[in-house]
Design an enzyme around this catalytic site. Structure first.
Site, PDB file in Angstrom:
ATOM      1  N   SER A 235       0.832  -1.201   0.000  1.00 46.85           N
ATOM      2  CA  SER A 235       0.000   0.000   0.000  1.00 46.85           C
ATOM      3  C   SER A 235       0.867   1.251   0.000  1.00 46.85           C
ATOM      4  CB  SER A 235      -0.962  -0.026   1.191  1.00 46.85           C
ATOM      5  OG  SER A 235      -0.225  -0.126   2.378  1.00 46.85           O
ATOM      6  N   CYS A 236       0.190   2.349  -0.246  1.00 48.04           N
ATOM      7  CA  CYS A 236       0.810   3.658  -0.346  1.00 48.04           C
ATOM      8  C   CYS A 236       1.735   3.898   0.861  1.00 48.04           C
ATOM      9  CB  CYS A 236      -0.303   4.699  -0.381  1.00 48.04           C
ATOM     10  SG  CYS A 236       0.247   6.312  -0.837  1.00 48.04           S
ATOM     11  N   PRO A 237       2.941   4.395   0.718  1.00 50.56           N
ATOM     12  CA  PRO A 237       3.578   4.908  -0.510  1.00 50.56           C
ATOM     13  C   PRO A 237       4.387   3.876  -1.297  1.00 50.56           C
ATOM     14  CG  PRO A 237       4.997   5.356   1.359  1.00 50.56           C
ATOM     15  CD  PRO A 237       3.800   4.603   1.899  1.00 50.56           C
TER      16      PRO A 237
ATOM     17  N   ALA B 122      -0.023   6.327   5.755  1.00 42.05           N
ATOM     18  CA  ALA B 122       1.325   5.792   5.624  1.00 42.05           C
ATOM     19  C   ALA B 122       2.304   6.753   4.943  1.00 42.05           C
ATOM     20  CB  ALA B 122       1.287   4.461   4.875  1.00 42.05           C
ATOM     21  N   SER B 123       1.859   7.431   3.888  1.00 47.88           N
ATOM     22  CA  SER B 123       2.780   8.312   3.177  1.00 47.88           C
ATOM     23  C   SER B 123       3.159   9.520   4.026  1.00 47.88           C
ATOM     24  CB  SER B 123       2.170   8.801   1.861  1.00 47.88           C
ATOM     25  OG  SER B 123       1.911   7.694   1.035  1.00 47.88           O
TER      26      SER B 123
END
Lengths: 75, 376
Positions: free
Chosen positions: A13-15, B76-77
């Protein structure tokens, strides 16, 4: 479409899909094509946006059973 | 160490304090929808431009006392970027727990005022999406109006105050968010009211919300008077609570008016909207406090985080109420409208009971601002 390299980023999942894609593209020569498989729906808008700013080109994309595929040509 | 900030903590800063936001989503998502506030400064650098290093972000960050909040779609990013900033020596850097998804679901509650014979009215502000829910309580009973999908928060609030939720009322069939009214009514055995003209295609049973059929809350009998006021939808019904508050649904907002096009019938409904705003509402007391179902701009929120205004003041200031010429009005509410709310057709179908998306699908459908007003 013939790809020079295939990147399986399913389940990430992202990133991570973009991080891995970037790494894979870095190893290609300009003009070569990377085929990316991802299951992250965020990639749908992020991959084209990233490719644009990084100077690469998404030449084709498709969806198959929840797996998004992109063919990206290194700029 | 990089720290996490919850949506609740972020909301507190957005309303009462200051915050600097580094939004790391892609440009399009940022342009479409972001965290805003009177004392919020935000910049956008997509996370994928920061994979090789955060140097070019560093120079754009403030060197003052403000906390820096990194924001992305899910979490998350932003954590990935916040960790790099932290390693680069940036102090007080946070990431938003649950990202914009959590921001969209956070409800800020504020008391609007008292009712004449005891009881009070509260506003629940879904700040991230601009949706407003109301709770009217008196003598241990409560009615909830335009309930959002996050009904747990509403239930918890009622529980803490010792209230039995008796009525769930929707002023119209919503197109921007999934109503929590029916779900909560079924769970609690409460009554779910919906305007019959908006409910011609629904697949479930409901109590018709009709003018002349007042609803009473608590022993002191707080009166809720439905007032048929079409325009945003053909069934749109306002509520006058305790002769003091006008719950205007999506007909009248603090800074704008409702758009008539979300059910595909703009041309048909313009006349209704005009009549409701320029005739029907005009006959009401200018002292009524207007409590809309949405806001579009953060400036519509006052210092205490409330979204409300006296009806008389809106007739003096609201741009949607100053258009004398009917043709000009018609043009304003049918042309050059902002984009429609995300997935609005599917959301309407869901609110009719025709679609039953999963929780995750519901979240995805509700991404973005409400966009129910004619002005962006």
């Amino acid at each position: 479409m013939n790809a020079d390299k295939v990147l399986d980023a399913r389940g990430l999942s992202c990133p991570m899909p973009v991080v891995r894609t970037k790494k894979a593209i870095d190893e290609l020569k300009p003009g070569q094509i990377l085929e990316l498989h991802t299951t992250d729906s965020g990639a749908l808008s992020d991959i084209p946006a990233w490719a644009k700013t990084a100077g690469h080109r998404v030449i084709e994309q498709s969806e198959d059973n929840g797996v998004y595929k992109f063919w990206i040509q290194k700029g | 160490m990089v720290k996490m900030m919850t949506a609740e903590e972020a909301a507190k800063k957005v309303i009462h304090e200051e915050l600097f936001i580094l939004d790391v989503r892609n440009e399009e998502d940022y342009r479409n929808w972001k965290i805003e506030g009177k004392n919020v400064e935000s910049i956008n650098i997509p996370y994928f431009d920061l994979i090789d290093g955060v140097e070019h972000a560093l120079e754009k960050l403030p060197k003052d006392e403000r906390d820096i909040l990194v924001v992305c779609a899910k979490e998350a990013s932003s954590k990935f970027v916040a960790e790099q900033l932290d390693e680069a020596g940036v102090d007080e850097v946070y990431y938003l727990q649950g990202g914009m998804r959590a921001w969209s679901e956070y409800l800020y509650s504020v008391k609007i005022g008292d009712l004449k014979n005891g009881g009070s009215i509260y506003q629940f502000n879904r700040i991230g999406k601009g949706c407003l829910t109301y709770l009217v309580e008196s003598n241990g009973e409560a009615a909830i109006i335009d309930a959002v999908r996050m009904t747990e928060t509403l239930e918890q609030f009622a529980k803490e105050k010792g209230l039995a939720i008796k009525y769930l009322i929707d002023t119209h069939l919503h197109a921007d968010h999934i109503s929590g009214g029916r779900k909560l009514a079924e769970k609690l055995g409460a009554t779910y009211y919906l305007p019959p003209k908006d409910a011609t295609e629904v697949t479930f049973s409901y109590q018709p919300l009709e003018e002349g059929e007042d609803i009473f809350v608590g022993n002191t009998r707080i009166r809720i008077q439905p007032l048929y006021s079409p325009g945003h939808t053909i069934g749109s019904t306002s509520l006058i609570v305790d002769d003091q508050y006008l719950l205007s649904g999506d007909i009248l907002f603090v800074d704008s008016i409702g758009r008539p096009d979300l059910a595909g019938k703009a041309e048909d409904w313009v006349g209704d909207l005009r009549r409701t705003l320029y005739q029907l509402y005009k006959q009401l007391s200018p002292e009524l406090l207007v409590l809309p179902a949405h806001f579009g701009k953060i400036s519509e929120m006052d210092d205490q985080g409330r979204v409300c205004a006296k009806l008389g003041d809106l007739y003096a200031k609201n741009a949607g109420l100053q258009v004398e010429d009917e043709q000009v009005f018609r043009k304003m509410v049918t042309q050059n409208l902002p984009p429609q709310p995300n997935a609005y057709q599917e959301i309407r179908q869901t609110n009719m009971g025709k679609l039953t998306p999963t929780e995750d699908e519901q979240r995805e459908m509700e991404i973005g601002p409400n966009r129910c007003a004619v002005h962006d």
